[in-house]
Design an enzyme around this catalytic site. Structure first.
Site, PDB file in Angstrom:
ATOM      1  N   ILE A  16      -6.336  10.233  -9.228  1.00 16.53           N
ATOM      2  CA  ILE A  16      -6.299   9.025 -10.053  1.00 16.53           C
ATOM      3  C   ILE A  16      -7.410   8.063  -9.676  1.00 16.53           C
ATOM      4  O   ILE A  16      -8.053   7.463 -10.541  1.00 16.53           O
ATOM      5  CB  ILE A  16      -4.924   8.342  -9.927  1.00 16.53           C
ATOM      6  N   ASP A  61     -11.492   3.247   5.646  1.00 19.10           N
ATOM      7  CA  ASP A  61     -10.178   3.684   6.096  1.00 19.10           C
ATOM      8  C   ASP A  61      -9.279   2.463   6.007  1.00 19.10           C
ATOM      9  O   ASP A  61      -9.422   1.514   6.786  1.00 19.10           O
ATOM     10  CB  ASP A  61     -10.250   4.203   7.534  1.00 19.10           C
ATOM     11  N   TYR A 164       8.249   6.496   1.026  1.00 17.00           N
ATOM     12  CA  TYR A 164       7.325   6.292  -0.089  1.00 17.00           C
ATOM     13  C   TYR A 164       7.870   5.294  -1.108  1.00 17.00           C
ATOM     14  O   TYR A 164       7.192   4.317  -1.466  1.00 17.00           O
ATOM     15  CB  TYR A 164       7.014   7.622  -0.765  1.00 17.00           C
ATOM     16  N   THR A 199      -1.225  15.303  -9.137  1.00 16.47           N
ATOM     17  CA  THR A 199      -2.251  15.155  -8.107  1.00 16.47           C
ATOM     18  C   THR A 199      -1.781  15.889  -6.858  1.00 16.47           C
ATOM     19  O   THR A 199      -0.635  16.338  -6.778  1.00 16.47           O
ATOM     20  CB  THR A 199      -2.492  13.674  -7.750  1.00 16.47           C
TER      21      THR A 199
END
Length: 241
Positions: A16, A61, A164, A199
């Site tokens: 994405i 990062d 998550y 993905t």
């Protein structure tokens, strides 16, 4: 600031994030491809440039403070400013994530990237964004972070993902508070849900393409000055908190 709009997309080397960069590039924007893996970042930049996007690599990062600061310095040097930040980089933490069995270290790692990483990068980029006449911050969230959807009978939001899903709920709260603090600056801050997109984050099990998943971020990056702020949206409109 140049008349050309400048964007930074984190995690833009694939999926994405790459399609967000490509979509903004197709609008004539100059796009910083934020990614920590040098080879993947360089490959993405080359591919974007070959397709006509004015892209440049940004070593980043999101879990490292020094990296975020260095990224802001690089953007200031290479582009002279920043109009839009898309916080796209994220990790799932793997499966399973049932709350009774999850390793707390997994939750900590996911929050470090998906939430604290967003705060870290946003704060590093804010001095540049404040110099834009129409700055936008887009936080890529997910409908699995919606407490309303997770608790509505008859709606299947998939398995319990205490790391998550909760990180996306947390991220939505962060979006609200940035919007409140920056409400008088003209910087619009919103969360976007890409939908169930195929993905490597989900083992390519999604039903939407990365290009389709990128659409909401591109929309929120380009809303007019009287557009929304502090909201949560997908392609269909407002997503409940």
């Amino acid at each position: 600031m140049s008349a050309q709009r400048i964007a930074l997309v984190t995690g833009a080397n694939k999926g994405i994030g790459y399609e967000i960069a490509a979509g903004l590039g197709s609008l004539g924007w100059r796009v910083g491809v934020g990614a920590r893996d040098e080879q993947r970042r360089d490959t993405a930049v080359e591919k974007l440039r070959a397709a006509g996007t004015d892209a440049f690599g940004v070593p980043l990062d999101v879990a490292d403070e020094a990296s975020a600061v260095a990224a802001a310095e690089l953007i200031a040097d290479r582009a002279g400013g920043l109009d839009v930040l898309v916080n796209n980089a994220a990790i799932t933490g793997g499966m399973p994530q049932t709350p009774t069995t999850v390793d707390p270290a997994t939750v900590r790692a996911v929050v470090e990237t998906n939430v604290i990483g967003v705060i870290r990068v946003t704060n590093a980029m804010l001095p540049l964004l404040r110099g834009s006449a129409s700055a936008r911050i887009v936080n890529m969230s997910s409908s699995v972070g919606s407490l309303v959807l997770q608790t509505t009978p008859g709606i299947d939001m998939g398995p319990a993902l205490v790391a998550y899903s909760a990180s996306k709920t947390f991220l939505n709260a962060v979006t609200v508070h940035y919007a409140k603090e920056l409400g008088d600056t003209g910087i619009l801050v919103n969360s976007g849900c890409p939908g169930y997109t195929a993905t490597d984050l989900n083992g390519f099990q999604g039903v939407r393409t990365p290009r389709q998943g990128a659409a909401i971020a591109i929309h929120l990056a380009t809303v007019p000055d009287d557009g929304p702020t502090g909201g949560f949206f997908d392609d269909g409109g407002t997503v409940p908190w």
